[in-house]
Enzyme design. Structure first.
Site, mmCIF file in Angstrom:
data_model
loop_
_atom_site.group_PDB
_atom_site.id
_atom_site.type_symbol
_atom_site.label_atom_id
_atom_site.label_comp_id
_atom_site.label_asym_id
_atom_site.label_seq_id
_atom_site.Cartn_x
_atom_site.Cartn_y
_atom_site.Cartn_z
ATOM 1 N N LYS A 138 7.394 -14.911 -0.092
ATOM 2 C CA LYS A 138 6.493 -14.150 -0.969
ATOM 3 C C LYS A 138 7.283 -13.674 -2.180
ATOM 4 O O LYS A 138 8.081 -12.750 -2.092
ATOM 5 C CB LYS A 138 5.903 -12.959 -0.227
ATOM 6 C CG LYS A 138 4.867 -12.203 -1.049
ATOM 7 C CD LYS A 138 4.174 -11.168 -0.184
ATOM 8 C CE LYS A 138 3.052 -10.474 -0.925
ATOM 9 N NZ LYS A 138 3.478 -9.762 -2.126
ATOM 10 N N CYS A 454 21.627 22.545 -26.453
ATOM 11 C CA CYS A 454 22.472 21.670 -25.637
ATOM 12 C C CYS A 454 22.418 20.236 -26.167
ATOM 13 O O CYS A 454 21.356 19.631 -26.241
ATOM 14 C CB CYS A 454 22.010 21.713 -24.180
ATOM 15 S SG CYS A 454 22.679 20.374 -23.182
HETATM 16 S S1 IVH Z 1 -1.338 -16.484 -1.545
HETATM 17 C C1 IVH Z 1 -5.780 -15.649 -1.072
HETATM 18 N N1 IVH Z 1 1.208 -17.122 -1.561
HETATM 19 O O1 IVH Z 1 1.300 -11.806 -3.197
HETATM 20 C C2 IVH Z 1 -4.293 -15.695 -1.054
HETATM 21 N N2 IVH Z 1 0.552 -15.089 -2.606
HETATM 22 O O2 IVH Z 1 -0.196 -9.708 -1.802
HETATM 23 C C3 IVH Z 1 -3.691 -15.490 -2.386
HETATM 24 N N3 IVH Z 1 2.401 -13.869 -3.668
HETATM 25 O O3 IVH Z 1 -1.425 -11.637 -5.393
HETATM 26 C C4 IVH Z 1 -2.250 -15.255 -2.406
HETATM 27 N N4 IVH Z 1 3.983 -15.314 -3.167
HETATM 28 O O4 IVH Z 1 0.908 -12.226 -6.337
HETATM 29 C C5 IVH Z 1 0.283 -16.212 -1.923
HETATM 30 N N5 IVH Z 1 3.405 -17.836 -1.550
HETATM 31 C C6 IVH Z 1 2.495 -16.946 -1.915
HETATM 32 C C7 IVH Z 1 2.830 -15.778 -2.644
HETATM 33 C C8 IVH Z 1 1.828 -14.879 -2.961
HETATM 34 C C9 IVH Z 1 3.705 -14.172 -3.768
HETATM 35 C C10 IVH Z 1 1.794 -12.642 -4.210
HETATM 36 C C11 IVH Z 1 0.610 -12.886 -5.129
HETATM 37 C C12 IVH Z 1 -0.547 -12.217 -4.471
HETATM 38 C C13 IVH Z 1 0.129 -11.181 -3.635
HETATM 39 C C14 IVH Z 1 -0.738 -10.779 -2.475
#
Ligand code: IVH
Length: 718
Positions: A138, A454
């Site tokens: 993520k 100061c």
């Molecule tokens: S999937 C419906 N995959 O995390 C699913 N999100 O907390 C849509 N993000 O808004 C998101 N890496 O900004 C997905 N490999 C990944 C991701 C990812 C980062 C972020 C993204 C999203 C947020 C959700």
């Protein structure tokens, strides 16, 4: 936060009384809204993602206990705050959703169980069948949606509130990882989604360049990516090291891929970058192993990740599982704990803030915390040092949560050197005046008593003056202010507007040239006209921040009127040095002082701090000097229609309201033309009496002021 609120905030949700839970709910909604704004609109978060998640979890737990508290305005019902206005709006063909989080093994197991139960109910999945998950790091960046038509990039947008985002097409065209034309067979019309981010090393280099040029620096790669993407000039975005990983789609017509993993391969063929660490796992155990492996690799990855995402691989199964409010049931974000490291505490430094508040800062043996070198961490205040019992020489545990300021969590007792001493807070300020240190607010805050004299505070005030929510003058960042101050070019804010007369002198200075001076002068000239609320915020009045500055501007309207009133209030207060109650302030001290005390969010304490500030000769000189060089624009007062129901009425709310929050009720009353105050007097037109009301309801009865029950108010406000 008040003492009482702090106590309530520490009580587990299940142990809260219903009344406390309601209060806590309201506090959390407001707190989360504030952090959303800091994060999304100002790219300047004050708390870590982990702390933010905790606030949201607590809010969710309260709403689970008392579902009647849920309303459309609750952050649990929204994906993200509403987008700001500088860019054109784009409506996403399919909403951009968010992900639910799992912070523990139990929460992860609950996800696996939910998915299995759902699929066994909705499909022919048997208890022994595998489900199969696509697993991806993520990335800690920001999600965007890219529209392709007949294989050509047409529109790119930020997520915004999930339904509508900002059109940042021109900026995205400058990002090298985003193909303008796709290769091979592609859907006729579709949206590719993924994450815009910045690598840590590139981020540090960029910050160094910004710093050297006196431009804004960013707290972390995520903010840097967000700030770079939301530039109004795409030439600037083009110079920023933005990267992109694709991982999802929005609308896709036609769509022929059957699994998420298959889609990732297609993305690569079309010309996108897909995170090479992505992996299909067949069982929950494989998924857990993936999480552990990513956790180990995390510090050596070139970019920040804050967890791992798992998605049910088969798309027909995803469709069967569907969504709940803001997140898919078929995916989850498994978060990592904040990153920590151990290092030696070499010393404790004292930093001086713009109002003289002294903050102890840990001077650390530089250490790599999850890929970022950390040499300083905040210790907040004397109480915190006492609580942690950290001593110079200790090995301390430092935490960095991907953002904001690193923190010291504690020390390793087994590694404590033989001779250590409890930290003694200095009694003299580190500033050249070496003034006596004063304790305030029950001893928690210590302050330099040098006030406006100061030099450290003077420099901090100049930094504040040019900062983003004040005069927002680019080109005076980094150490420029310190250097100008040292060489006498800048002492008071008004000197900033005299810098254009000294352009030749500045051009000769090291690090400056014709172009950078021209830009600086242009930035300064552009600010000779400024709104009253920014002006008030910029002056740096103790206890007055952006929000209160706006309220003051609304109340007083224009600079001259405001200043007159402040000086009158200060004079009245000086003639009446005894303690007063807000309700009696006007009668006992004077009209101007009373008016000030009754401004929303200002009470006697804040009013007194303001009066002390305006009593200083230096303050008046600084302001007069500025007003000679600037045009301060009056604010547009909220216009009240002639037939507004509560025009010219003064309304007080007291007791607990059930149908709406106090803030919403006040806002509604103001919309109807009323002035809302906190205290009941003969001048009050209406008192709305909620549950468990006390003295104000009694006072209204005594004075014969009209009162309304909450039901009557709701009826009136409809
Ligand atoms: S999937 C419906 N995959 O995390 C699913 N999100 O907390 C849509 N993000 O808004 C998101 N890496 O900004 C997905 N490999 C990944 C991701 C990812 C980062 C972020 C993204 C999203 C947020 C959700």
């Amino acid at each position: 936060m008040s003492r009482a609120a702090k106590v309530v905030a520490s009580i587990p949700v299940d142990d809260l009384s219903e009344r406390q839970a309601k209060g806590e709910h309201k506090r959390l909604v407001e707190e989360i809204a504030r952090h959303d704004k800091l994060y999304h609109e100002q790219d300047a978060p004050e708390i870590s993602d982990a702390e933010y998640d905790k606030l949201r979890q607590r809010l969710k737990a309260i709403e689970e206990r008392l579902p009647e508290l849920v309303d459309a305005a609750s952050p649990t019902q929204r994906v993200a705050p509403t987008p700001s206005t500088a860019f054109a709006k784009v409506r996403h063909a399919r909403p951009m959703l968010s992900l639910d989080n799992a912070f523990s093994d139990e929460e992860l197991q609950a996800f696996f169980d939910r998915v299995r139960r759902g699929l066994e109910r909705e499909t022919d999945l048997k208890p022994d069948d595998e489900i199969g998950f696509a697993c991806e790091p993520k990335i800690d960046g920001l999600s965007i949606s890219l529209r392709y038509e007949d294989g050509a990039f047409t529109v790119g947008a930020t997520r915004g509130d999930g339904t509508t985002g900002e059109d940042v097409t021109a900026n995205l065209r400058t990002v090298k990882d985003i193909p303008h034309k796709l290769k091979g067979r592609v859907p006729k019309a579709f949206d590719v989604r993924g994450e815009i981010y910045m690598e840590r090393k590139a981020f540090q280099e960029m910050n160094a360049r910004q710093e050297a040029a006196g431009d804004k620096t960013f707290a972390n790669p995520r903010n840097a990516a967000a700030g770079s993407l939301r530039q109004l000039d795409s030439d600037i975005t083009a110079t920023r090291p933005l990267r992109f990983f694709a991982y999802a789609w929005g609308e896709a017509e036609p769509r022929w891929w059957k699994t998420h993993s298959e889609y990732l391969k297609l993305l690569e063929n079309w010309g996108f970058r897909v995170n090479p660490l992505s992996k299909r796992c067949r069982t929950p155990d494989e998924v857990r192993a993936f999480y552990r492996k990513m956790g180990e690799e995390r510090p050596t990855l070139p970019y920040d990740i804050d967890g791992v995402v798992y998605k049910v691989d088969r798309i027909d199964w995803q469709e069967r599982l569907g969504f709940v409010s803001r997140a898919p049931r078929w995916a989850i974000a498994h978060k990592f704990p904040a990153e920590q490291a151990r290092t030696r505490l070499n010393g404790i430094l004292i930093s001086v803030g713009r109002t003289g508040a002294l903050t102890p800062v840990a001077d650390l043996e530089p250490v790599n915390v999850g890929g970022v070198m950390v040499a300083r961490a905040t210790l907040h205040n004397a109480d915190e040092i006492e609580r942690l019992d950290v001593r110079v020489g200790d090995m301390v545990i430092v935490q960095r949560a991907g953002d904001v300021i690193p923190q010291v969590l504690g020390y390793a007792p087994e590694q404590r050197p033989k001779k250590t001493h409890k930290f003694e807070f200095p009694t003299r300020c580190p500033c050249p005046l070496e003034t006596k240190v004063q304790s305030e607010e029950g001893g928690v805050v210590r302050r330099c008593t040098g006030g406006l004299e100061c030099p450290f505070q003077q420099v901090q005030r100049l930094h504040h003056f040019v900062s983003r929510n004040c005069f927002d003058i680019e080109g005076l960042g980094g150490t420029h202010i310190e250097n100008f101050w040292r060489d006498g070019l800048l002492k008071v804010p008004g000197d900033i507007f005299r810098l254009p007369d000294k352009r030749e002198e500045i051009e000769k200075r090291e690090g400056w040239g014709e172009l950078s001076v021209r830009n600086l002068v242009a930035a300064i000239e552009a600010r000779r006209s400024i709104s009253l609320d920014r002006f008030i915020n910029a002056i740096g009045i103790p206890l007055i921040g952006e929000a209160t500055a706006k309220i003051l501007a609304q109340e007083y309207g224009d600079a001259e009127g405001w200043l007159d009133e402040m000086l009158n209030a200060a004079m009245q207060r000086k003639k009446h040095p005894d303690p007063v109650k807000k309700e009696k302030a006007a009668a006992e001290v004077g009209e101007s002082y009373g008016r000030l005390c009754n401004v929303e969010q200002i009470g006697v304490t804040t009013a007194d701090a303001m009066c002390a500030f305006f009593t200083e000769l230096h303050t008046r000189e600084v302001i007069r000097d500025l007003l000679r060089q600037l045009a301060v624009q009056p604010v547009e007062r909220r216009v009240v229609a002639a037939d507004a129901k509560l025009k010219d009425k003064t309304v007080v709310f007291t007791g607990e309201l059930l149908a709406m929050t106090r803030e919403a009720a006040k806002a509604r009353a103001e919309e109807l033309g009323a002035k809302v105050t906190d205290s009941v007097s003969k001048k009050t037109s209406l008192v709305v009496v909620g549950a468990n009301a006390g003295s104000k309801a009694r006072k209204a009865a005594e004075l014969g002021v009209q009162t309304l029950t909450e039901e009557e108010w709701v009826e009136l406000a409809r």
